[in-house]
Motif scaffolding. Structure first.
Motif, PDB file in Angstrom:
ATOM      1  N   ASN A 182      38.860  37.666  26.797  1.00  0.00           N
ATOM      2  CA  ASN A 182      38.948  39.128  26.963  1.00  0.00           C
ATOM      3  C   ASN A 182      38.107  39.972  26.069  1.00  0.00           C
TER       4      ASN A 182
ATOM      5  N   PRO B  41      36.325  49.675  24.082  1.00  0.00           N
ATOM      6  CA  PRO B  41      37.678  49.147  23.851  1.00  0.00           C
ATOM      7  C   PRO B  41      37.568  47.522  24.423  1.00  0.00           C
ATOM      8  N   HIS B  42      36.679  47.132  25.393  1.00  0.00           N
ATOM      9  CA  HIS B  42      36.752  46.127  26.057  1.00  0.00           C
ATOM     10  C   HIS B  42      35.766  44.847  25.441  1.00  0.00           C
TER      11      HIS B  42
ATOM     12  N   LYS C  23      36.444  43.943  19.209  1.00  0.00           N
ATOM     13  CA  LYS C  23      37.386  43.354  20.436  1.00  0.00           C
ATOM     14  C   LYS C  23      37.257  41.799  19.862  1.00  0.00           C
TER      15      LYS C  23
ATOM     16  N   TYR D 289      39.279  43.939  31.795  1.00  0.00           N
ATOM     17  CA  TYR D 289      40.168  42.943  32.502  1.00  0.00           C
ATOM     18  C   TYR D 289      41.764  43.391  32.605  1.00  0.00           C
ATOM     19  N   ILE D 290      41.799  44.024  33.660  1.00  0.00           N
ATOM     20  CA  ILE D 290      43.108  44.624  33.988  1.00  0.00           C
ATOM     21  C   ILE D 290      43.958  43.758  35.117  1.00  0.00           C
ATOM     22  N   VAL D 291      44.732  42.966  34.597  1.00  0.00           N
ATOM     23  CA  VAL D 291      45.077  41.821  35.574  1.00  0.00           C
ATOM     24  C   VAL D 291      45.559  42.591  36.873  1.00  0.00           C
TER      25      VAL D 291
END
Ligand SMILES: *[C@@H]1O[C@H](CO)[C@@H](O)[C@H](O)[C@H]1NC(C)=O
Ligand SMILES: *[C@@H]1O[C@H](CO)[C@@H](O)[C@H](O)[C@H]1NC(C)=O
Ligand SMILES: *[C@@H]1O[C@H](CO)[C@@H](O)[C@H](O)[C@H]1NC(C)=O
Ligand SMILES: *[C@@H]1O[C@H](CO)[C@@H](O)[C@H](O)[C@H]1NC(C)=O
Length: 608
Positions: free
Chosen positions: A108, A115-116, A121, A582-584
């Motif tokens: 991730n 933020p990603h 991270k 990565y937002i499921v």
């Protein structure tokens, strides 16, 4: 009813256990054999490992033709892995995948900045304790690293916390990482030092040689030395460490890479190879790529200059390698040292009308050099097995004789001629690459048109690259649900997207002797498994669809007995929404919850 379910669960239990047992046995087998080998040759020391990682180096634009010293010391003396791929075509996610042995959907770390993504991270995901240098120290190595580790590793955050796992480190830090003539390096626990006026790769070469000397003072332990020059990445002057992505034009300034003065005059007549997909007359690809305008002659001339600057900047890396080998030879280390040469991701300039950059799924961006030399590695060999960046951490741990971790998404690359031959046997090794991307693409050259900006959003896609006996495909699904398919056997330059409505007339009615749609259904299901796979499933995805183990590759899956399973029953890869990370919930159906396993066409809990 209860009883029935229980009975079913009981009968299916051995089945699923059988699968994981097999996987474990295989894993254990690999561990045992390398330990055994290690034990048998107790007299032989663990090898030293040197890992050279350039930044944005292409394979397809022929950069390796301009580095004769790398050719002399590494390519001619080692094995060239001609089908090596990164899994996410941008620096930080790709490097995190490389050093952890995991796909970006499992780390991730999917972007270069928070933020990603970025160093913060990486730390937040707990990966600073779970990556290669830490495991190598546990395996008895002294570890050293100089150059760029990750993005957003800055002059402000380098100590909170320090990157773990290194006995000696001298990192390039943002916002000066890509500033060729004003870099900042930060050594061990010391504060950052500015190298204004010196060429960053020359600074790095001296640091690398210094760490080699340091490693040799502690010969009771083998060493790992990572050398990560910034060439041939663009020169970037950044004016702030954080800020809204929307302000990029104010925050960063991209220019072509800057060579050392002694190389500035080289290759005056060289231009980007004029392949069929260079600035083509017709649009190609999908989504935003397909909307690009053909480049003007001024634009092309500038991009040719950009290309020459990359080749010139790489000359310093070529010299660094020469200096390194002079030392390795001088100290008699070559008998027990492996040298890896690769890059984080590839690069395009003008193909498909693209401005200089990466972040796409085209071959230019994902297909990259990997060259290895060392004891037992065949000289001058070209290997055509499919290998990826997530295979490298297992490869290095295997060399070190350390245990292979069960949660690796890749498998060790065989390095000897015999090992490679064995891997070429059907079903012995994966033939796919899982490609994924989230967020934006950036134009690194000049902006030539008002309607083509610096950042292109919604560059989010899942893709599958597969090369096997008689087939060679790239299949992808974008976050707006556009689809892409190239048959690289017929179309090596990826000019005809067989799934674009405008190209429908060009799509053949059959491929591999079966209707076109049949092949698509298999590729889609394979991608459905891979886009969220974990561990061994990423290596043997057909096993997830066919636990009986009777399907090892695309050919096997094309059997008509499976038509209903693939064409009708299986859910398709799709997105609900474009996201920057990565937002499921936005990534459509998931194999673990919505996918079917081929057992008489039904999942066990549906037998009821
Ligand atoms: C990945 O990280 C983002 C934040 O960067 C978070 O919103 C998301 O839920 C995470 N995805 C998974 C699958 O953990
Ligand atoms: C390198 O670090 C490891 C782990 O902390 C340590 O065991 C080893 O002694 C160190 N080597 C040297 C030369 O200090
Ligand atoms: C070079 O970098 C230093 C910080 O490391 C900065 O203070 C200085 O202004 C920079 N010089 C130029 C010419 O940009
Ligand atoms: C990007 O995707 C989002 C969500 O899927 C959509 O609302 C937006 O219009 C898209 N933007 C562009 C520039 O395509």
């Amino acid at each position: 009813m209860r009883l029935t379910v229980f009975a079913l669960a009981a009968t299916s239990l051995p089945l699923s256990l059988g699968l994981s047992q097999n996987a474990d046995q295989k894993l254990l087998g690999a561990e045992q054999s390398s330990f055994k080998e290690h034990g048998e040759k107790e007299a032989r020391r663990q090898p030293n490992i040197i890992f050279i990682l350039t930044d944005d180096q292409d394979f397809h634009l022929e950069s390796l033709k301009y580095t004769p010293l790398i050719e002399k010391h590494i390519t001619n003396q080692g094995t060239f892995f001609k089908r090596h791929y990164c899994t996410t075509a941008i620096c930080c996610p790709s490097r995190v995948s490389l050093w952890t042995g995991k796909q970006a959907h499992n780390t991730n770390v999917t972007d270069v900045n928070p933020p990603h993504g970025g160093y913060p991270k990486f730390v937040k995901q707990g990966l600073n304790e779970k990556y290669l240098p830490v495991w190598l120290q546990e395996a008895g190595y002294n570890t050293y690293y100089t150059g760029k580790l990750f993005n957003a590793h800055t002059v402000l955050n380098y100590h909170s916390p320090y990157a773990a796992g290194w006995n000696g480190s001298d990192f390039l830090l943002d916002p000066y990482t890509y500033n060729y003539l004003n870099s900042s390096y930060q050594r061990n626990r010391d504060p950052p030092v500015s190298y204004q006026g010196q060429h960053t790769v020359d600074v790095l070469a001296n640091k690398a040689y210094g760490f080699l000397d340091e490693a040799l003072q502690h010969q009771d332990r083998p060493f790992f030395l990572g050398i990560a020059p910034v060439a041939p990445h663009s020169n970037v002057e950044a004016f702030a460490l954080d800020g809204d992505v929307g302000d990029i034009e104010k925050l960063v300034h991209f220019t072509p890479p800057i060579p050392a003065k002694r190389h500035a005059h080289l290759f005056p007549d060289v231009v980007v190879p004029r392949t069929p997909h260079f600035n083509p007359d017709s649009p190609s690809g999908a989504n935003w790529v397909r909307k690009l305008h053909q480049q003007s002659s001024d634009n092309v001339a500038f991009n040719d200059h950009f290309y020459r600057q990359r080749l010139r900047a790489l000359q310093s890396v070529d010299e660094l390698v020469d200096g390194l080998f002079a030392r390795l030879e001088g100290k008699n280390l070559l008998d027990n040292t492996y040298v890896f040469y690769t890059t984080d991701n590839g690069y395009h300039i003008g193909q498909h009308r693209l401005q200089p950059g990466k972040e796409c799924g085209f071959e230019e961006d994902i297909h990259i050099p990997l060259i290895v030399r060392g004891p037992g590695v065949e000289k001058g060999k070209v290997a055509d097995i499919v290998t990826t960046h997530v295979d490298l951490a297992p490869t290095i741990l295997e060399l070190a004789g350390a245990p292979i971790r069960a949660d690796f998404d890749g498998e060790a690359i065989p390095l000897t001629g015999k090992g490679i031959e064995k891997a070429e046997v059907k079903g012995e090794r994966h033939e796919h690459v899982t490609v994924e991307f989230w967020g934006f693409a950036a134009t690194e050259g000049k902006l030539w048109r008002k309607d083509e900006g610096r950042l292109i959003l919604n560059n989010t896609y899942k893709a599958l690259r597969i090369v096997g006996d008689g087939y060679n495909f790239y299949y992808s699904v974008w976050c707006n649900n556009e689809h892409e398919l190239y048959d690289l056997k017929a179309d090596p330059y990826q000019l005809v997207n067989l799934l674009h409505p405008d190209e429908a007339a060009k799509a053949p009615s059959t491929i591999l002797g079966v209707p076109f749609a049949k092949v698509i259904s298999r590729l889609d299901s394979l991608l459905f498994v891979l886009k969220s796979c974990k561990g061994q499933t990423c290596v043997r995805p057909w096993q997830a669809l066919h636990p009986a183990g009777n399907v090892l590759n695309l050919h096997d899956a094309l059997t008509s007995r499976f038509d209903y399973f693939y064409e009708t029953q299986q859910k398709k890869v799709s997105f609900n929404k474009c996201e920057l990370g990565y937002i499921v919930e936005s990534e459509g159906p998931q194999f673990e919850t919505d996918g079917l396993v081929y057992r008489h066409g039904l999942r066990w809990d549906e037998w009821v």
